[in-house]
Design a protein around this motif. Structure first.
Motif, PDB file in Angstrom:
ATOM      1  N   PHE A  62       0.893  -1.142  -0.054  1.00 61.85           N
ATOM      2  CA  PHE A  62       0.020   0.003  -0.272  1.00 61.85           C
ATOM      3  C   PHE A  62       0.695   1.151  -0.017  1.00 61.85           C
ATOM      4  O   PHE A  62       0.800   2.086  -0.802  1.00 61.85           O
ATOM      5  CB  PHE A  62      -0.694   0.080   1.416  1.00 61.85           C
ATOM      6  N   LEU A  63       1.871   1.351   0.791  1.00 57.38           N
ATOM      7  CA  LEU A  63       2.664   2.554   0.906  1.00 57.38           C
ATOM      8  C   LEU A  63       3.488   2.721  -0.589  1.00 57.38           C
ATOM      9  O   LEU A  63       3.470   3.876  -0.894  1.00 57.38           O
ATOM     10  CB  LEU A  63       4.029   2.148   1.862  1.00 57.38           C
ATOM     11  N   ARG A  64       3.757   1.642  -1.090  1.00 61.16           N
ATOM     12  CA  ARG A  64       4.475   1.940  -2.437  1.00 61.16           C
ATOM     13  C   ARG A  64       3.605   2.517  -3.455  1.00 61.16           C
ATOM     14  O   ARG A  64       3.668   3.387  -4.148  1.00 61.16           O
ATOM     15  CB  ARG A  64       5.199   0.455  -2.907  1.00 61.16           C
ATOM     16  N   ARG A  65       2.369   1.861  -3.424  1.00 58.63           N
ATOM     17  CA  ARG A  65       1.372   2.399  -4.367  1.00 58.63           C
ATOM     18  C   ARG A  65       0.871   3.871  -4.098  1.00 58.63           C
ATOM     19  O   ARG A  65       0.779   4.714  -4.957  1.00 58.63           O
ATOM     20  CB  ARG A  65      -0.089   1.346  -4.336  1.00 58.63           C
ATOM     21  N   VAL A  66       0.711   4.330  -2.804  1.00 62.22           N
ATOM     22  CA  VAL A  66       0.567   5.506  -2.446  1.00 62.22           C
ATOM     23  C   VAL A  66       1.609   6.586  -2.873  1.00 62.22           C
ATOM     24  O   VAL A  66       1.299   7.517  -3.334  1.00 62.22           O
ATOM     25  CB  VAL A  66       0.336   5.579  -1.038  1.00 62.22           C
ATOM     26  N   LEU A  81       6.326   9.757   8.066  1.00 64.33           N
ATOM     27  CA  LEU A  81       6.499   9.702   9.805  1.00 64.33           C
ATOM     28  C   LEU A  81       6.317   8.146  10.304  1.00 64.33           C
ATOM     29  O   LEU A  81       5.575   7.554   9.642  1.00 64.33           O
ATOM     30  CB  LEU A  81       5.109  10.428  10.327  1.00 64.33           C
ATOM     31  N   GLY A  82       7.191   7.848  11.136  1.00 65.46           N
ATOM     32  CA  GLY A  82       6.994   6.257  11.668  1.00 65.46           C
ATOM     33  C   GLY A  82       7.495   5.685  10.351  1.00 65.46           C
ATOM     34  O   GLY A  82       6.959   4.589  10.128  1.00 65.46           O
ATOM     35  N   SER A  83       8.731   5.936   9.881  1.00 64.20           N
ATOM     36  CA  SER A  83       9.087   5.235   8.738  1.00 64.20           C
ATOM     37  C   SER A  83       9.623   3.971   8.645  1.00 64.20           C
ATOM     38  O   SER A  83       9.581   2.880   7.896  1.00 64.20           O
ATOM     39  CB  SER A  83      10.309   6.343   7.784  1.00 64.20           C
ATOM     40  N   GLY A  84      10.094   3.457   9.931  1.00 63.02           N
ATOM     41  CA  GLY A  84      10.618   2.237  10.065  1.00 63.02           C
ATOM     42  C   GLY A  84      11.953   1.995   9.592  1.00 63.02           C
ATOM     43  O   GLY A  84      12.706   2.884   9.074  1.00 63.02           O
ATOM     44  N   ILE A  85      12.396   0.718   9.892  1.00 67.10           N
ATOM     45  CA  ILE A  85      13.544   0.041   9.311  1.00 67.10           C
ATOM     46  C   ILE A  85      13.427  -0.096   7.655  1.00 67.10           C
ATOM     47  O   ILE A  85      12.399  -0.828   7.136  1.00 67.10           O
ATOM     48  CB  ILE A  85      13.875  -1.281   9.818  1.00 67.10           C
ATOM     49  N   PRO A  86      14.410   0.527   6.954  1.00 70.88           N
ATOM     50  CA  PRO A  86      14.470   0.472   5.262  1.00 70.88           C
ATOM     51  C   PRO A  86      14.285  -1.037   4.798  1.00 70.88           C
ATOM     52  O   PRO A  86      14.793  -2.072   5.739  1.00 70.88           O
ATOM     53  CB  PRO A  86      15.835   0.871   5.098  1.00 70.88           C
ATOM     54  N   ASN A  90      11.825   1.376  -0.521  1.00 71.05           N
ATOM     55  CA  ASN A  90      11.556   2.458   0.339  1.00 71.05           C
ATOM     56  C   ASN A  90      11.194   3.850  -0.523  1.00 71.05           C
ATOM     57  O   ASN A  90      11.073   3.858  -1.675  1.00 71.05           O
ATOM     58  CB  ASN A  90      13.050   2.783   0.991  1.00 71.05           C
ATOM     59  N   VAL A  91      10.420   4.581   0.343  1.00 75.54           N
ATOM     60  CA  VAL A  91      10.007   5.822  -0.150  1.00 75.54           C
ATOM     61  C   VAL A  91      10.799   6.635  -1.158  1.00 75.54           C
ATOM     62  O   VAL A  91      10.746   6.778  -2.493  1.00 75.54           O
ATOM     63  CB  VAL A  91       9.484   6.842   0.708  1.00 75.54           C
ATOM     64  N   HIS A  92      12.096   6.738  -0.607  1.00 75.26           N
ATOM     65  CA  HIS A  92      13.070   7.611  -1.713  1.00 75.26           C
ATOM     66  C   HIS A  92      13.343   6.780  -2.851  1.00 75.26           C
ATOM     67  O   HIS A  92      13.594   7.289  -3.900  1.00 75.26           O
ATOM     68  CB  HIS A  92      14.422   7.905  -1.041  1.00 75.26           C
ATOM     69  N   GLU A  93      13.550   5.470  -2.869  1.00 77.34           N
ATOM     70  CA  GLU A  93      13.611   4.430  -4.212  1.00 77.34           C
ATOM     71  C   GLU A  93      12.711   4.807  -5.198  1.00 77.34           C
ATOM     72  O   GLU A  93      12.830   4.945  -6.265  1.00 77.34           O
ATOM     73  CB  GLU A  93      13.943   3.160  -3.638  1.00 77.34           C
ATOM     74  N   VAL A 104      13.073  13.374   0.278  1.00 75.86           N
ATOM     75  CA  VAL A 104      12.300  12.426   1.512  1.00 75.86           C
ATOM     76  C   VAL A 104      12.953  12.868   2.426  1.00 75.86           C
ATOM     77  O   VAL A 104      14.235  12.821   2.750  1.00 75.86           O
ATOM     78  CB  VAL A 104      12.656  11.170   0.874  1.00 75.86           C
ATOM     79  N   VAL A 105      12.195  13.207   3.670  1.00 69.82           N
ATOM     80  CA  VAL A 105      12.490  12.965   5.165  1.00 69.82           C
ATOM     81  C   VAL A 105      11.912  11.835   5.762  1.00 69.82           C
ATOM     82  O   VAL A 105      10.650  12.030   5.892  1.00 69.82           O
ATOM     83  CB  VAL A 105      12.279  14.578   5.844  1.00 69.82           C
ATOM     84  N   TYR A 106      12.594  10.940   6.246  1.00 68.44           N
ATOM     85  CA  TYR A 106      12.291   9.926   7.192  1.00 68.44           C
ATOM     86  C   TYR A 106      12.217  10.432   8.625  1.00 68.44           C
ATOM     87  O   TYR A 106      13.314  10.791   9.091  1.00 68.44           O
ATOM     88  CB  TYR A 106      13.143   8.575   6.802  1.00 68.44           C
TER      89      TYR A 106
END
Ligand SMILES: C[S@@+](CC[C@H](N)C(=O)[O-])C[C@H]1O[C@@H](n2cnc3c(N)ncnc32)[C@H](O)[C@@H]1O
Length: 267
Positions: A62-66, A81-86, A90-93, A104-106
């Motif tokens: 879901f995160l990746r689709r978003v 927020l609450g980005s977790g362990i890569p 990952n969002v920046h990728e 991106v700020v984690y």
């Protein structure tokens, strides 16, 4: 003493004696940045509900689709927020594959998550990890990485993916972030609930109470309230696998899917 003492992903001085959501989630996703106490809790959760790892994997998808959806809408900066362990995707990728300049700020308060994010982001001038409690919204928004990398007058993709249920008080926190963001910003969140069968066993919350991250499942109305000031985009508040599924997503009954999920746009 830990089973991984000296491993380069363990930050010096971090007290890892208590299990954490970040490392339990890492274990459930098949990652290697977790310790025996984390695995013990994860295995207890799996004994209560064998579907728990599948719920975690669908949440990550879901995160990746978003992020891809927000990129399609022109968003080029993300506050996770609450980005977790890569882990994979990952969002920046995802974001920098579309636009290498995407920012991106984690943000996470768990030292392993932050240390590992920093290792991964070494040499990446457009992404940074901030060690902070996301409930200190003012401090996060005024922090050096946010001020340097994000232009809060431009649309921001605010990500709170499985964060809200770790926070005893959420509405004020989300409202502070919302008020700081420019028009056209998006909020995406997923949130644990007892409304669906899969995670409603009270032993799930009880087990998490033994960790440093207690959980606070919320009802549909309580989750919808977190979108105050945002307009939900189609299909509205649904569950993680059912939010704009792509050709890789399986159809999942909400009773099994378990997490509320949605995306809103700030008009
Ligand atoms: C289940 S993980 C989710 C990781 C990622 N957002 C995802 O969905 O794939 C939840 C994360 O929220 C972090 N977290 C919980 N409460 C927090 C707080 N008050 N401030 C910052 N991070 C927090 C935990 O440390 C953990 O890394």
């Amino acid at each position: 003493m830990t089973d991984q003492e000296g491993a380069d992903w363990i930050p010096a001085g971090a007290d890892l004696s208590r299990p954490s959501a970040a490392r339990i989630y890492d274990y459930l996703l098949g990652g290697a940045h977790n310790l025996a106490p984390d695995r013990e809790v994860a295995q207890k959760l799996e004994a209560i509900q064998p579907q728990v790892a599948a719920v975690a994997r669908r949440n990550r998808a879901f995160l990746r689709r978003v992020v891809r959806f927000m990129l399609d809408q022109g968003v080029r900066q993300f506050l996770d927020l609450g980005s977790g362990i890569p882990t994979v995707g990952n969002v920046h990728e995802v974001a920098q594959a579309v636009d290498p300049q995407a920012k991106v700020v984690y943000v996470d308060y768990e030292p392993v998550a932050v240390a590992h994010s920093r290792m991964l982001l070494d040499g990446n001038p457009h992404a940074e990890a901030l060690e902070a409690d996301a409930t200190n919204a003012d401090a996060v928004l005024k922090s050096e990485p946010v001020q340097r990398l994000l232009d809060l007058d431009e649309p921001v993709g605010l990500l709170a993916i499985t964060l809200g249920h770790y926070l005893p008080e959420v509405r004020g926190v989300f409202a502070t972030y919302r008020d700081a963001l420019g028009k056209g910003s998006y909020l995406a969140l997923s949130h644990l609930t007892n409304d669906f069968a899969v995670l409603s066993d009270p032993r799930v919350a009880e087990t998490m109470r033994k960790t440093q991250d207690h959980i606070y499942p919320r009802t549909k109305d309580e989750v919808l309230a977190l979108f105050e000031g945002f307009e939900l985009v189609e299909p509205g508040l649904t569950t993680s696998a059912n939010w704009r599924p792509d050709r890789l997503s399986a159809v999942v009954d909400p009773e099994e899917d378990g997490l509320y999920a949605g995306v809103g746009r700030k008009p």
